[in-house]
Design an enzyme around this catalytic site. Structure first.
Site: not given
Length: 467
Positions: A279, A291, A325-326, A353, A423
């Protein structure tokens, strides 16, 4: 000159056909480790573009950059697939403190969760109550929750070796904590960061309000693991402490963005599609290198490595760089929707991912027969220390493509350090190891090569392998 080039290409194709699978994989790994592009691509994506939250300028620049780079690879087709995505903005940096008594405060590290509403303009201060799960929340009830901030403090389970299982065991408090706490009259939510390490970095992530009316939505933020421990200790010593936080986030109207797609058209079965992807969007605190910048550039390099290794795929192979995606999965859903509408036969999909760390193997969402086929290839990967072949999940973006007959797979790197960065503001390019990233790209390419060569019919595959 054209004749010479044609002869050279024909010889290259014949050489590839004549090579054993072991020799082809060796070529792929050699190309990736000595002539890889994934690290340079990620350097630009992370350091020149930066964070790529859906709907942001960074996401827009990333779409343009990756499309341009795919176009330089000489693929048969490169295009953008439009998709509407949410646009949430964080605003000014969040601020929070614990007030143990009037005038005595301890500043703590927080960040707004993605999708959260803001606090009032002057911030929010209220008593705070700690719970580990929704059952404890229910047991306390409205009489003990109303007018207070709920502190969800369930840590990731440290004794689980597969850290994604530990993440899965506690992420519901982040995702649904606000909507659950609001049922009992809470005015805000603070959630322990999804992180196995003890540090001062809060980790963001998506959250939901479900069908809760806008006027009943309460602000939700993550707190670092060190400060979660501090807050818990202070609550043990003194139950009537207060918590203050201020955040300035906002949900704006949906905006137009794109999935980025490149294709090598199959020489024998052009209507059988295999995809590999990651992503393109990321959270906004770091630059999204693990990520999922790593998965993006590895997936791009799969198609380049196939070409550089002289492999002419039988089936059409696509790289798909999914948007959103997030905080919505709009890109993955859109790709599947269009594939179904066009009646495209997707026989295989691989997603990266889980970070750019050392690859350990793959997990597969497929039939038992197809998994037996995969197990017959284990010996090909063992020279590269790839031993993990298990049935399980694949990836969020390829999940909507699932059918009774296809194979979905997820690259599984070593996960022990992944949630240190996931994140958070330290998900940055300096946390990437070039060799590990390139090993992952080669590992993905090798699996794509094998599924392209043998298809998904385990009977035919086993017969061909024995030849």
């Amino acid at each position: 000159m054209k004749k010479i080039l044609s002869i050279a290409m024909a010889l290259s194709t014949l050489l590839t056909v004549a090579q054993s699978d072991e020799e082809v994989l060796k070529t792929i790994y050699t190309q990736s480790l000595t002539n890889g592009k994934s690290y340079d691509w990620l350097n630009h994506l992370s350091n020149q573009i930066g964070s790529r939250l859906s709907g942001s300028l960074g996401a827009e620049k990333a779409v343009a950059y990756t499309k341009e780079e795919l176009e330089t690879l000489g693929l048969d087709k490169v295009w953008l697939q439009p998709v509407m995505v949410p646009r949430w903005v964080r605003g000014a940096k969040e601020y929070a403190f614990i007030e143990s008594e009037r005038g005595k405060t301890s500043t703590v590290n927080i960040c707004a969760l993605g999708g959260s509403v803001a606090t009032p303009s002057l911030g929010l201060k209220a008593p705070i109550v700690e719970v580990k799960n929704f059952q404890e929340l229910e047991a306390l009830g409205t009489e003990n929750i109303e007018g207070k901030i709920v502190f969800f403090n369930r840590p990731m389970q440290a004794d689980l070796i597969i850290t994604f299982e530990a993440y899965g065991g506690c992420v519901n408090q982040r995702y649904s904590g606000a909507v659950e706490a609001a049922k009992y009259g809470a005015v805000g939510v603070i959630v322990r960061s999804m992180n196995l390490r003890q540090d001062d970095l809060p980790h963001t992530g998506s959250m939901t309000y479900g069908d809760l009316p806008v006027e009943k939505r309460i602000p939700s933020a993550a707190i670092s693991t060190n400060d979660a421990n501090l807050l818990s200790t202070m609550l043990t010593l003194k139950k009537d402490i207060k918590f203050y936080f201020k955040q300035n986030c906002k949900q704006l109207k949906d905006v137009l963005s794109y999935n980025v797609i490149g294709q090598i058209t199959g020489s024998e079965f052009p209507d059988e599609y295999m995809i590999v992807g990651g992503h393109l969007d990321s959270w906004d605190l770091g630059d999204g290198s693990h990520d999922d910048g790593a998965g993006v550039v590895q997936s791009m390099d799969v198609l380049r490595l196939l070409k550089e290794s002289g492999i002419k795929p039988k089936r059409s192979i696509r790289v798909v760089l999914f948007m959103n995606e997030e905080n919505g999965l709009r890109g993955g859903k859109k790709y599947a929707e269009e594939a179904i509408k066009k009646n495209e036969n997707h026989i295989f999909a691989l997603e990266s991912d889980a970070g750019g760390f050392t690859p350990r193997g793959f997990s597969f969402d497929c039939s038992d027969a197809a998994f037996d086929q995969v197990l017959s290839w284990e010996s090909l990967f063992k020279p590269y220390l790839i031993h993990y072949f298990e049935k399980g999940g694949s990836g969020a973006d390829v999940g909507p493509l699932k059918s009774e007959t296809n194979v979905l797979a997820g690259l599984r790197p070593d996960s022990q350090r992944y949630f240190d960065h996931h994140h958070a503001s330290n998900d940055t390019f300096d946390a990437i190891n070039k060799r590990e990233l390139e090993l992952g790209a080669a590992t993905m390419t090798s699996l794509v090569y094998l599924f392209d060569k043998y298809g998904v019919n385990p009977i035919n595959a086993s017969k061909e392998i024995k030849k």
